[in-house]
Design a protein around this motif. Structure first.
Motif, PDB file in Angstrom:
ATOM      1  N   GLU A  88      64.591  16.975  -5.711  1.00 14.36           N
ATOM      2  CA  GLU A  88      63.559  17.956  -6.024  1.00 14.36           C
ATOM      3  C   GLU A  88      62.385  17.330  -6.757  1.00 14.36           C
ATOM      4  O   GLU A  88      61.242  17.753  -6.591  1.00 14.36           O
ATOM      5  CB  GLU A  88      64.155  19.104  -6.824  1.00 14.36           C
ATOM      6  CG  GLU A  88      64.977  19.994  -5.915  1.00 14.36           C
ATOM      7  CD  GLU A  88      65.580  21.180  -6.616  1.00 14.36           C
ATOM      8  OE1 GLU A  88      65.593  21.182  -7.854  1.00 14.36           O
ATOM      9  OE2 GLU A  88      66.056  22.083  -5.923  1.00 14.36           O
ATOM     10  N   ARG A 100      61.682  29.859   6.727  1.00 16.57           N
ATOM     11  CA  ARG A 100      61.195  28.896   5.756  1.00 16.57           C
ATOM     12  C   ARG A 100      61.369  29.373   4.326  1.00 16.57           C
ATOM     13  O   ARG A 100      61.022  28.692   3.369  1.00 16.57           O
ATOM     14  CB  ARG A 100      59.752  28.509   6.029  1.00 16.57           C
ATOM     15  CG  ARG A 100      58.754  29.603   5.955  1.00 16.57           C
ATOM     16  CD  ARG A 100      57.411  29.060   6.437  1.00 16.57           C
ATOM     17  NE  ARG A 100      56.332  29.908   6.015  1.00 16.57           N
ATOM     18  CZ  ARG A 100      55.776  29.818   4.824  1.00 16.57           C
ATOM     19  NH1 ARG A 100      56.213  28.943   3.958  1.00 16.57           N
ATOM     20  NH2 ARG A 100      54.788  30.610   4.489  1.00 16.57           N
ATOM     21  N   TYR A 101      61.958  30.548   4.166  1.00 14.38           N
ATOM     22  CA  TYR A 101      62.230  31.035   2.818  1.00 14.38           C
ATOM     23  C   TYR A 101      63.651  30.700   2.381  1.00 14.38           C
ATOM     24  O   TYR A 101      64.052  31.000   1.270  1.00 14.38           O
ATOM     25  CB  TYR A 101      62.021  32.550   2.762  1.00 14.38           C
ATOM     26  CG  TYR A 101      60.664  32.939   3.266  1.00 14.38           C
ATOM     27  CD1 TYR A 101      59.552  32.748   2.473  1.00 14.38           C
ATOM     28  CD2 TYR A 101      60.484  33.458   4.553  1.00 14.38           C
ATOM     29  CE1 TYR A 101      58.289  33.052   2.934  1.00 14.38           C
ATOM     30  CE2 TYR A 101      59.227  33.765   5.021  1.00 14.38           C
ATOM     31  CZ  TYR A 101      58.126  33.568   4.213  1.00 14.38           C
ATOM     32  OH  TYR A 101      56.884  33.855   4.655  1.00 14.38           O
ATOM     33  N   VAL A 147      64.544  28.884  -1.014  1.00  7.54           N
ATOM     34  CA  VAL A 147      64.226  29.705  -2.176  1.00  7.54           C
ATOM     35  C   VAL A 147      65.193  30.888  -2.278  1.00  7.54           C
ATOM     36  O   VAL A 147      65.740  31.179  -3.340  1.00  7.54           O
ATOM     37  CB  VAL A 147      62.770  30.208  -2.081  1.00  7.54           C
ATOM     38  CG1 VAL A 147      62.501  31.285  -3.090  1.00  7.54           C
ATOM     39  CG2 VAL A 147      61.811  29.066  -2.264  1.00  7.54           C
ATOM     40  N   LYS A 187      68.650  29.878  -3.281  1.00  8.94           N
ATOM     41  CA  LYS A 187      68.672  29.516  -4.711  1.00  8.94           C
ATOM     42  C   LYS A 187      68.782  30.785  -5.568  1.00  8.94           C
ATOM     43  O   LYS A 187      69.623  30.871  -6.457  1.00  8.94           O
ATOM     44  CB  LYS A 187      67.398  28.749  -5.058  1.00  8.94           C
ATOM     45  CG  LYS A 187      67.342  28.251  -6.483  1.00  8.94           C
ATOM     46  CD  LYS A 187      65.993  27.617  -6.767  1.00  8.94           C
ATOM     47  CE  LYS A 187      64.905  28.654  -6.901  1.00  8.94           C
ATOM     48  NZ  LYS A 187      63.551  28.109  -6.943  1.00  8.94           N
ATOM     49  N   TYR A 188      67.942  31.777  -5.264  1.00  7.08           N
ATOM     50  CA  TYR A 188      67.998  33.000  -6.066  1.00  7.08           C
ATOM     51  C   TYR A 188      69.335  33.709  -5.886  1.00  7.08           C
ATOM     52  O   TYR A 188      69.890  34.263  -6.824  1.00  7.08           O
ATOM     53  CB  TYR A 188      66.843  33.946  -5.712  1.00  7.08           C
ATOM     54  CG  TYR A 188      65.527  33.490  -6.278  1.00  7.08           C
ATOM     55  CD1 TYR A 188      65.386  33.284  -7.640  1.00  7.08           C
ATOM     56  CD2 TYR A 188      64.443  33.234  -5.457  1.00  7.08           C
ATOM     57  CE1 TYR A 188      64.193  32.848  -8.173  1.00  7.08           C
ATOM     58  CE2 TYR A 188      63.242  32.794  -5.981  1.00  7.08           C
ATOM     59  CZ  TYR A 188      63.122  32.606  -7.344  1.00  7.08           C
ATOM     60  OH  TYR A 188      61.942  32.176  -7.866  1.00  7.08           O
ATOM     61  N   LYS A 191      75.447  34.000 -12.264  1.00  5.69           N
ATOM     62  CA  LYS A 191      75.282  34.876 -13.426  1.00  5.69           C
ATOM     63  C   LYS A 191      76.341  35.972 -13.421  1.00  5.69           C
ATOM     64  O   LYS A 191      76.906  36.316 -14.450  1.00  5.69           O
ATOM     65  CB  LYS A 191      73.914  35.547 -13.374  1.00  5.69           C
ATOM     66  CG  LYS A 191      72.820  34.733 -13.987  1.00  5.69           C
ATOM     67  CD  LYS A 191      71.559  35.565 -14.010  1.00  5.69           C
ATOM     68  CE  LYS A 191      70.351  34.681 -13.987  1.00  5.69           C
ATOM     69  NZ  LYS A 191      69.137  35.443 -13.714  1.00  5.69           N
ATOM     70  N   ASP A 215      64.616  39.342  -8.161  1.00  3.34           N
ATOM     71  CA  ASP A 215      64.075  37.983  -8.186  1.00  3.34           C
ATOM     72  C   ASP A 215      63.203  37.717  -6.963  1.00  3.34           C
ATOM     73  O   ASP A 215      62.125  37.139  -7.061  1.00  3.34           O
ATOM     74  CB  ASP A 215      65.215  36.955  -8.216  1.00  3.34           C
ATOM     75  CG  ASP A 215      65.663  36.668  -9.633  1.00  3.34           C
ATOM     76  OD1 ASP A 215      64.976  37.123 -10.560  1.00  3.34           O
ATOM     77  OD2 ASP A 215      66.705  36.009  -9.800  1.00  3.34           O
ATOM     78  N   ASN A 224      59.242  36.995  -6.963  1.00  5.13           N
ATOM     79  CA  ASN A 224      58.867  35.591  -6.770  1.00  5.13           C
ATOM     80  C   ASN A 224      58.486  35.200  -5.355  1.00  5.13           C
ATOM     81  O   ASN A 224      57.934  34.129  -5.153  1.00  5.13           O
ATOM     82  CB  ASN A 224      60.005  34.685  -7.244  1.00  5.13           C
ATOM     83  CG  ASN A 224      60.249  34.805  -8.726  1.00  5.13           C
ATOM     84  OD1 ASN A 224      59.339  34.638  -9.513  1.00  5.13           O
ATOM     85  ND2 ASN A 224      61.459  35.145  -9.100  1.00  5.13           N
TER      86      ASN A 224
END
Lengths: 333, 493
Positions: B121, B448-449, B452, B455-456, B463, B482, B486
């Motif tokens: 990253e 292409r998301y 992201v 990850k969320y 959590k 999220d 975002n």
């Protein structure tokens, strides 16, 4: 030939630096806050890019209840206020106590200077080192305390579900870093008070607490207001410690309960290709600016010197009265 | 006077307050990146135009050959190939194999590795800065998770066909690898030397004690699908007080390949389906009941393994290699020169075996991309061909490094030869299982998301299992929030 121009030349560097590094970013932040969110070059954006004007969209995004970032912003503001209050009150009490002790002539403590230096030291270390130090003690995988409490659970302290331990840790670090600084400031304030007042109080038989509450405290008000103000501004912008303790390289803070407004701004600014939000970050910065300004003005208003204002008003009135009388008296020379 | 002082103080305060803005950089840097990049693209394509007219490139395109290959449009003014990556683990092996086995006399002096960033990253963030610095760059390495950040942008990556390849050349590799390297416009911008299917490494002593399974084939029936896997996990927990999976990160990696629908639909809505709830429930169950340890992926996982907290580990192709993650376990050491002779003397000796596990999955992988600023066209062509197209040389690399190369032909040859024995898993041949698994990896629903969104999603699930949410629905709501906050492109219902 005037010597004044040399004066201007001498102060020029400050203004040059100020305009480039302070004023330009400041103005640009306002501009950015009215533009769209970021997307790297070359990709066809579905939303407005950082080059398009979007008006108040980013502000609505944060301030309106229906806005996507409304809750996140409020949460981060709440965290900021909690952490700041939780660090300021103990810090100022501790500093005040120490400052009074160190300046009290009756306290005969050997090595005063040594203690003063030691207490000021944490403030000299950079926040990054302090955070690294505390991360080693409380942080994830190799944190000392996590290892002692539950070696198999790396994310106990500072993990995503840890609310108060994490917040109290940040408060503690802030207190530890700043109480020495505040103490020195208050000490200089106390030393600025006329010695004879303390002597008079002693002669009149005042005890320590009476001396403190009747003399030291009221006369220290100005410096306290200054401390409150600088601490508040610093507190609202708190970023380094929470981020160093819990941030990751995507700009996110893993523990949401220590995510301050500044962390929120950075998170929005950083992002990866699909979640960079310059507009929202800019708008949040501007909102934070106004919050800080309003609170600052409020502190000034509340702590203004009422006696002086009253005196001033009376003096002006008296002067007007005198003028009126002088006119009414009909003397003209 | 007093008032003046006060207002001065107020102004000073505001000035201090205004320093809050200093950190908020401006957007001009990214646009300048664009300018610099596009101008350089123009330059290099102009150069390319020159060389192709000089070598009468028009003729070959009219010739009626089975595979039409364009000319190498990249200038060859530099005989040193510079490859950027965040780690030299793979590249140093590759350089050695390339220097030893090429027929054009390239030595390691022709190959330069430049380290950019400390991890994938970081490299993603630091590449553009490196490109703008004017330093030499020919090829650079991209990771699956963020490859789209680069291959969709013409100022950062050039089509691999510029090196003189035909698109069909890349058909020899795995289809999913090619798909990941192809951008939205259908241009191939990345080609990988590896395919990265994964499987389940487990302790044979426990398998025998609890299930009576002596071979991986026998054991597979106890982990053949997720229902059975969970039942087995319960058994292992009950009898041995051990977890079945090393980390939640590993569990998620396997599950992330189980999704059958895309994360975002064609009209850009976030798709939340049963899959999300299913995984959230499973993760919670595994975490609460101790079917998965609380260790962190690639951070404390090795301790959990060494302490005997877990019966198995989800591992993929690159975990078995010369510098793979298994080599980092205590007692497992690698020898520098002879790649096939690792010593394995961990706490459990060679009590490990390998099987496919409950579902097919893959883990990342690295792609080679061509910089528009490349100036070592010839050697770049040879390098890309050597590692991502030519089955013969790819086989040599696999044999040297223990990696699983992106060539079914090369891998089949190794499996058929039956010579591969991996020391970490008691001399078993991991390639056989990987070879079958690789054929089943599908990459049909990529958006292409994805990186992201994944990850969320996984953040919110961690959590949840750690107690920040009290129910699955809350966790999924957290995920939705999220995304809404975002990812401005997507609508969340």
């Amino acid at each position: 030939m005037s010597y004044a121009k040399y004066g201007y030349i001498f102060i020029l560097p400050f203004f040059v630096i100020y305009f480039i590094f302070m004023l330009y970013p400041l103005v640009d932040t306002f501009i950015v806050s009215f533009k769209g969110n970021g997307l790297g070059p070359g990709v066809i954006a579905r939303h407005e890019s950082q080059r398009d004007w979007v008006g108040l969209a980013s502000y609505k995004n944060i301030l309106y209840k229906s806005g996507a970032n409304h809750e996140q912003f409020l949460d981060s503001l709440k965290n900021t206020v909690i952490i700041w209050v939780g660090n300021f009150l103990p810090q100022i009490s501790l500093s005040l106590l120490l400052a009074v002790w160190f300046t009290d002539m009756r306290v005969k403590m050997p090595g005063k200077g040594f203690f003063k230096v030691v207490m000021y030291l944490p403030n000299i270390i950079t926040a990054a080192s302090v955070a690294a130090l505390f991360y080693t003690l409380f942080g994830g995988e190799y944190g000392v305390l996590n290892t002692i409490i539950d070696p198999k659970n790396a994310s106990l302290w500072l993990g995503p579900a840890d609310v108060w331990r994490a917040r109290i840790l940040v408060m503690f670090i802030q207190i530890w870093m700043w109480f020495g600084n505040t103490m020195i400031m208050l000490m200089s304030g106390i030393q600025g008070i006329n010695e004879s007042l303390f002597e008079a109080a002693e002669i009149d038989g005042a005890n320590s607490s009476q001396t403190f509450w009747r003399i030291t405290f009221p006369l220290l008000k100005t410096i306290m207001v200054y401390t409150l103000l600088t601490s508040m501004i610093g507190g609202l912008q708190m970023f380094d410690i929470p981020f160093m303790l819990s941030g990751n390289n995507n700009g996110h803070v893993n523990n949401e309960y220590i995510k301050t407004v500044a962390c929120f701004i950075y998170e929005k600014f950083k992002g990866t290709e699909n979640d960079m939000m310059y507009g929202v970050a800019g708008a949040a910065s501007v909102i934070l600016f106004f919050i800080t300004s309003i609170l600052g003005a409020l502190v000034f208003y509340v702590q203004r010197d009422k006696d002086a204002i009253e005196k001033n008003r009376k003096r002006k009135e008296a002067m007007k009265e005198a003028k009126r009388r002088a006119k009414g008296g009909g003397f003209s020379i | 006077m007093n008032k003046l002082k006060k207002s001065l103080a107020l102004i000073a305060t505001l000035a201090i307050a205004s320093s809050a803005f200093v950190a908020c950089g401006d957007d001009s840097s990214s646009s300048s990146t664009a300018d610099a990049g596009s101008s350089s693209t123009a330059e290099s394509s102009a150069e390319g135009g020159d060389s192709s007219t000089g070598e009468e490139g028009g003729e070959s395109s009219t010739a009626d050959t089975p595979v039409e290959r364009p000319d190498n449009k990249v200038a060859s003014t530099d005989d040193k190939l510079t490859v950027l990556c965040w780690t030299g683990d793979d590249l140093n092996n590759m350089f050695k194999v390339f220097a030893d086995n090429n027929d054009k006399g390239y030595t390691t002096d022709n190959l330069v590795f430049e380290k950019v960033g400390g991890g994938g990253e970081e490299a993603r963030d630091q590449y553009p800065t490196y490109f703008n610095s004017g330093k030499d760059v020919d090829l650079f390495v991209l990771e699956a998770d963020w490859i789209k950040d680069y291959i969709d942008k013409d100022d950062l990556t050039a089509p691999l066909t510029d090196l003189g390849f035909a698109e069909a050349d890349f058909d020899n590799g795995y289809e999913y690898v090619k798909k990941i390297g192809t951008n939205d416009a259908g241009v191939i911008k990345g080609s990988s030397w590896q395919a990265t299917p994964g499987g389940y490494v487990y302790r044979t002593d426990i398998a025998e004690e609890v299930f009576g399974a002596k071979t991986p084939e026998e054991f597979q029936q106890y982990v053949d699908n997720w229902e059975v896997f969970t039942e087995s996990a319960a058994k292992v927990k009950e009898q041995k007080n051990m977890a079945m999976v090393d980390t939640l990160g590993g569990l998620w990696q396997v599950w992330s390949y189980k999704r059958t629908s895309a994360w975002a639909d064609d009209s850009y809505n976030l798709v939340i389906d049963d899959y999300c709830k299913e995984y959230a429930d499973l993760a919670k169950e595994y975490y609460d009941k101790g079917y998965v340890t609380k260790a962190e992926q690639w951070k404390t996982w090795d301790k959990a393994v060494q302490n005997g907290e877990t019966m198995g580990i989800f591992q993929c192709t690159w975990c078995f290699g010369k510098n793979g993650t298994l080599s980092s376990l205590e007692g497992n050491t690698k020898t520098e020169d002879d790649a096939t002779e690792w010593t394995v003397d961990g706490p459990f000796g060679s009590n490990w075996a390998f099987t496919q596990g409950p579902s097919g999955w893959a883990w990342g992988g690295s792609w080679l991309a061509l910089s528009p600023k490349a100036n070592s066209g010839e050697i770049a062509h040879d390098f890309v061909e050597f590692f991502t197209i030519n089955a013969e040389t790819m086989r040599k690399y696999a044999e040297y490094s223990g990696d699983f190369v992106n060539s079914p032909a090369a891998m089949k040859a190794i499996v058929d030869a039956g010579t591969n024995k991996n020391a970490y898993i008691g001399g078993q041949d991991q390639y056989g299982i990987f070879y079958e698994a690789a054929a089943n990896i599908k990459m049909d629903n990529v958006t292409r998301y994805d990186s992201v969104l994944k990850k969320y999603f996984s953040d919110n699930i961690s959590k949840y299992v750690q107690g920040a949410y009290s129910s699955t629905d809350e966790a999924i709501d957290g995920f939705k929030k999220d995304v809404k906050a975002n990812v401005p492109d997507l609508a969340v219902s």
